[in-house]
Write an enzyme that holds these catalytic residues in place. Structure first.
Site, PDB file in Angstrom:
ATOM      1  N   CYS A 209      -4.486 -17.827  26.739  1.00 30.81           N
ATOM      2  CA  CYS A 209      -4.920 -18.915  26.118  1.00 30.81           C
ATOM      3  C   CYS A 209      -6.001 -18.443  25.169  1.00 30.81           C
ATOM      4  O   CYS A 209      -6.287 -18.785  24.009  1.00 30.81           O
ATOM      5  CB  CYS A 209      -5.287 -20.297  26.673  1.00 30.81           C
ATOM      6  SG  CYS A 209      -5.770 -21.999  25.918  1.00 30.81           S
TER       7      CYS A 209
ATOM      8  N   SER B 195     -18.188 -27.881  26.996  1.00 29.11           N
ATOM      9  CA  SER B 195     -17.948 -27.715  25.515  1.00 29.11           C
ATOM     10  C   SER B 195     -18.786 -28.832  24.872  1.00 29.11           C
ATOM     11  O   SER B 195     -19.166 -28.822  23.912  1.00 29.11           O
ATOM     12  CB  SER B 195     -16.521 -27.824  25.356  1.00 29.11           C
ATOM     13  OG  SER B 195     -16.071 -29.058  25.858  1.00 29.11           O
TER      14      SER B 195
ATOM     15  N   MET C 136      -7.306 -29.062  21.586  1.00 27.96           N
ATOM     16  CA  MET C 136      -6.132 -28.356  21.313  1.00 27.96           C
ATOM     17  C   MET C 136      -5.166 -29.203  22.323  1.00 27.96           C
ATOM     18  O   MET C 136      -5.218 -29.224  23.525  1.00 27.96           O
ATOM     19  CB  MET C 136      -6.205 -27.040  22.022  1.00 27.96           C
ATOM     20  CG  MET C 136      -7.078 -26.161  21.408  1.00 27.96           C
ATOM     21  SD  MET C 136      -6.973 -24.258  21.675  1.00 27.96           S
ATOM     22  CE  MET C 136      -6.903 -24.364  23.249  1.00 27.96           C
TER      23      MET C 136
ATOM     24  N   CYS D 125      -3.393 -26.165  32.734  1.00 30.39           N
ATOM     25  CA  CYS D 125      -3.277 -27.434  31.817  1.00 30.39           C
ATOM     26  C   CYS D 125      -1.661 -27.897  31.664  1.00 30.39           C
ATOM     27  O   CYS D 125      -1.626 -29.385  31.739  1.00 30.39           O
ATOM     28  CB  CYS D 125      -3.925 -27.437  30.557  1.00 30.39           C
ATOM     29  SG  CYS D 125      -3.579 -26.283  29.438  1.00 30.39           S
TER      30      CYS D 125
ATOM     31  N   GLY E 205     -17.400 -23.657  25.186  1.00 31.38           N
ATOM     32  CA  GLY E 205     -18.045 -23.829  26.193  1.00 31.38           C
ATOM     33  C   GLY E 205     -17.961 -22.667  27.283  1.00 31.38           C
ATOM     34  O   GLY E 205     -18.698 -23.181  28.704  1.00 31.38           O
TER      35      GLY E 205
ATOM     36  N   GLY F 180     -14.607 -31.735  28.339  1.00 29.72           N
ATOM     37  CA  GLY F 180     -15.456 -31.569  29.560  1.00 29.72           C
ATOM     38  C   GLY F 180     -17.005 -31.368  29.203  1.00 29.72           C
ATOM     39  O   GLY F 180     -17.455 -31.432  27.983  1.00 29.72           O
ATOM     40  N   VAL F 181     -17.929 -31.146  30.149  1.00 28.69           N
ATOM     41  CA  VAL F 181     -19.395 -31.263  29.992  1.00 28.69           C
ATOM     42  C   VAL F 181     -19.690 -29.990  29.254  1.00 28.69           C
ATOM     43  O   VAL F 181     -20.810 -29.878  28.760  1.00 28.69           O
ATOM     44  CB  VAL F 181     -20.048 -31.525  31.027  1.00 28.69           C
ATOM     45  CG1 VAL F 181     -19.907 -30.199  32.090  1.00 28.69           C
ATOM     46  CG2 VAL F 181     -21.490 -31.546  31.059  1.00 28.69           C
TER      47      VAL F 181
END
Length: 367
Positions: free
Chosen positions: A112, A7, A26, A208, A136, A4-5
């Site tokens: 997580c 991280s 991961m 996820c 991030g 994603g943006v």
């Protein structure tokens, strides 16, 4: 790196600050329902199939996200590794299913962070002699007079300090949160400016590993065919319907109840022993206090006297004035100045300093 943006820009900021950065992704091992194909036949990419489409932005761990993270790493000129954490994610899935089966509402994203992002990734960092683990997340770290502190992110609408409150205090000196001092719009603009294709990528909205269907369907698949049905009742005990499993409900839920009472109704209680789901009015959700377990404190707190704080009971809920009373064996009590709605067993309660409302004191799990 999630692909994603946030991280991606975090990695860029770390490089700009002079760090030697290693990108790590991961992998959870759950297969997406979308068809996959290989972007190139090269052996280096054979373990990272690309998902051609998803009906929505699933999470942060799909194969397509892995490919995005790899592209960003290539663009920034840094090494990239995809770690197979299938077994570790299995622990989170087991927790997720067990909590719903108990009539509680789990928070796998917090776990997580606790178990993987700031748990297993530190093991990996140690194995490659890395000093820090960076993400991030929209939160900040500061060195104050009494030690390192976790603070809210500058962008109040994106603040993620709530989901980081369970991280071990001893790890704070080895954490880096590069984007926490920026607004989300600034991060996207920065990504555009440096030419990252993920600049306008949607934020992840789903868990996820629930790669298809609803959460209760995922729980059902994991639990098998055992009978979990029960009654839907009102607060006066009247039976108004039946349900297929308490795992399909959460405190405060209004939609998808499967019954029509002619007026707004909310899930106010879930009884795992009787398998009853209790419906009531909005006012029935009011709670003046809660108890929590498995406390994790990021500061030294006085155990002999109550402490004023701001308590947050959900990720998207405001922190409200309350009194914190420490108990024994990791338990504590929070008494709200005004009744709180939707206190949900299984969710985290996070306490912030009343005098320094951006500072995370710590928290625990609502009983």
């Amino acid at each position: 790196m999630s692909g994603g943006v946030d991280s991606s820009v975090a990695a860029y900021l770390l490089l700009q600050a002079g760090h030697e950065v290693i990108g790590v992704f991961m992998r959870h091992g759950e297969k997406s329902p979308a068809a996959c194909h290989l972007e190139t036949p090269s052996a280096s990419r054979a373990s990272l199939p690309v998902i051609s489409r998803l009906d929505h932005k699933q999470g942060c761990c799909t194969a397509a996200d892995a490919e995005d993270a790899r592209r960003v790493s290539d663009r920034l000129g840094m090494p990239f590794y995809a770690l197979d954490l299938n077994e570790e994610f299995g622990r989170i899935m087991d927790y997720f299913v067990a909590e719903y089966a108990r009539g509680r509402t789990p928070n796998p994203c917090v776990q997580c962070n606790n178990w993987l992002k700031f748990g297993k990734l530190f093991d990996y960092a140690d194995s490659v002699d890395a000093r820090y683990v960076a993400t991030g997340h929209y939160a900040r770290l500061a060195q104050l007079a009494d030690g390192p502190a976790l603070l809210r992110g500058v962008d109040a609408s994106k603040d993620q300090s709530y989901v980081l409150a369970g991280i071990g205090r001893q790890l704070l000196p080895r954490m880096l949160l590069p984007v926490g001092g920026f607004q989300k719009a600034e991060i996207r603009q920065m990504a555009e400016r440096i030419g990252l294709r993920v600049a306008q990528k949607k934020d992840s909205q789903e868990i996820c590993f629930v790669t298809q269907g609803r959460y209760d369907e995922f729980v059902k698949r994991r639990l098998g065919d055992e009978d979990r049905s029960g009654e839907i009742v009102t607060t006066d005990g009247s039976v108004v319907g039946e349900h297929a499993g308490i795992d399909g409900f959460t405190i405060g839920q209004r939609k998808g109840l499967g019954v029509a009472l002619g007026k707004p109704a909310f899930v106010v209680r879930i009884e795992p022993d009787t398998r009853r789901v209790v419906l009531g009015e909005r006012a029935d959700l009011d709670r003046t206090e809660l108890t929590a377990e498995k406390a994790n404190w990021l500061v030294d707190l006085p155990s002999e006297v109550p402490l004023r704080c701001l308590a947050q009971i959900r990720y998207n809920a405001p922190a409200t004035p309350a009194t914190l009373e420490l108990g024994t064996e990791g338990r504590f009590r929070v008494v709200f100045d005004t009744p709180a709605q939707g206190v949900t067993p299984g969710q985290a309660v996070v306490c912030y300093a009343e005098a320094e409302p951006d500072r995370v004191l710590g928290g625990g799990w609502i009983e």
